[in-house]
Write an enzyme that holds these catalytic residues in place. Structure first.
Site, mmCIF file in Angstrom:
data_model
loop_
_atom_site.group_PDB
_atom_site.id
_atom_site.type_symbol
_atom_site.label_atom_id
_atom_site.label_comp_id
_atom_site.label_asym_id
_atom_site.label_seq_id
_atom_site.Cartn_x
_atom_site.Cartn_y
_atom_site.Cartn_z
ATOM 1 N N LYS A 1 -67.134 54.521 18.952
ATOM 2 C CA LYS A 1 -68.031 55.729 20.070
ATOM 3 C C LYS A 1 -69.265 55.970 19.197
ATOM 4 O O LYS A 1 -70.007 56.207 19.487
ATOM 5 C CB LYS A 1 -67.392 56.318 19.813
ATOM 6 C CG LYS A 1 -67.688 57.818 19.991
ATOM 7 C CD LYS A 1 -68.152 57.912 21.741
ATOM 8 C CE LYS A 1 -68.894 59.527 21.895
ATOM 9 N NZ LYS A 1 -68.090 60.468 22.310
ATOM 10 N N LEU B 1 -62.782 68.503 19.245
ATOM 11 C CA LEU B 1 -63.415 69.222 18.070
ATOM 12 C C LEU B 1 -64.751 68.627 18.073
ATOM 13 O O LEU B 1 -64.858 67.900 18.082
ATOM 14 C CB LEU B 1 -62.206 69.230 17.240
ATOM 15 C CG LEU B 1 -60.956 69.612 17.440
ATOM 16 C CD1 LEU B 1 -60.129 69.602 16.179
ATOM 17 C CD2 LEU B 1 -60.645 71.048 17.374
#
Length: 283
Positions: A170, A65
């Protein structure tokens, strides 16, 4: 494997295609943008009216998302949580914050659903080619179970810690990429002013200490002014913001400056590739 796939954006759509080609059963949800849904339905995906319906039909859920906001509103929606099967596995691949990932993981594990925190790197090209890198937080046994599915989408898998660790790694990767993009843009501007051959420069730097993936792979696009979105500038700004927030209390002068520059660039080029930040440097 029957998979509920949530998120059909620039990354999610090619990842979903690869799962269908690998002969997994894909379950998707009707969306305000009908084109990805129609394309995947034409390839054999099952289309559901609601996210809860797709989740209820599957033993694996994959979500990728845009941000924390969507992670919370979609994954933590009561009907979705209630519909997920005990023993199912959530593979959460959004570039969100570690804190939101921990919140999602707790909610699902409280329902008896296993979780892997697995954001990806490699851009739309990696998504199309199935060469993504997955930074995974969770349990080794769940990684092993998900491996066949992950191998349809990626090439490199790193178990980096517990829930939230994948999102943390990340964010750090994105921070480096964002700063490297700015440094590469400045290097290109100097090279152009000195009439240095860019192909030669790319080859030499690629074999020298100043090399980076960004310099090697983004130089030509920046030089040509080609900014069709692979990874959107707005999303890079969001990811740099996550890294800065997680590093609260640490001196982060480069990160802070990078965020300010991406914030400026987003005013006009937020939907372009993040390499469009170079426009602030190359007038």
């Amino acid at each position: 494997m029957e998979i509920a796939f949530i998120g059909l954006g620039a990354m999610g759509l090619p990842m979903a295609k690869r799962l269908i080609k690998a002969e997994h059963g894909l379950h998707i949800i009707k969306h305000r943008n009908p084109l990805p849904v129609e394309e995947l339905a034409g390839m054999g995906a099952t289309v559901h009216e609601h996210t809860a319906d797709a989740v209820q039909a599957c033993d694996m859920i994959i979500s990728i998302l845009p941000s924390d906001k969507e992670m919370e509103s979609v994954l933590l929606e009561e009907s979705v949580l209630e519909s997920a099967k005990p023993g199912a596995l959530l593979l959460e691949m959004t570039s969100g914050s570690p804190q939101m990932m921990k919140k999602v993981a707790k909610a699902y594990m409280d329902k008896g659903i296993r979780v892997l925190d697995a954001p990806v790197s490699g851009g739309t090209t990696g998504a199309e080619q199935g060469t993504l890198t997955l930074m995974i937080g969770g349990k080794q046994e769940d990684v092993e179970e998900a491996k066949l599915v992950m191998e349809a989408m990626g090439k490199n898998f790193f178990l980096v810690g517990s829930y939230g660790a994948g999102k943390a790694v990340k964010a750090i990767n994105q921070l480096l990429a964002a700063v490297h993009m700015l440094a590469s843009s400045e290097a290109l501007a100097i090279a152009e002013s000195l009439e240095v051959d860019l192909n030669m420069l790319n080859e030499v730097v690629g074999k020298s200490s100043g090399g980076s993936w960004i310099f090697a792979n983004k130089l030509k696009a920046v030089a040509d002014g080609q900014f069709e979105p692979g990874f959107r500038l707005n999303l890079m700004k969001k990811d740099v913001g996550i890294a800065i927030k997680e590093g609260e209390g640490i001196s982060l002068p480069l990160s802070t400056l990078a965020y300010q520059l991406y914030e400026m660039a987003a005013l006009t080029d937020g939907d372009q590739d993040f390499a469009a930040v170079s426009k602030l440097i190359r007038k």
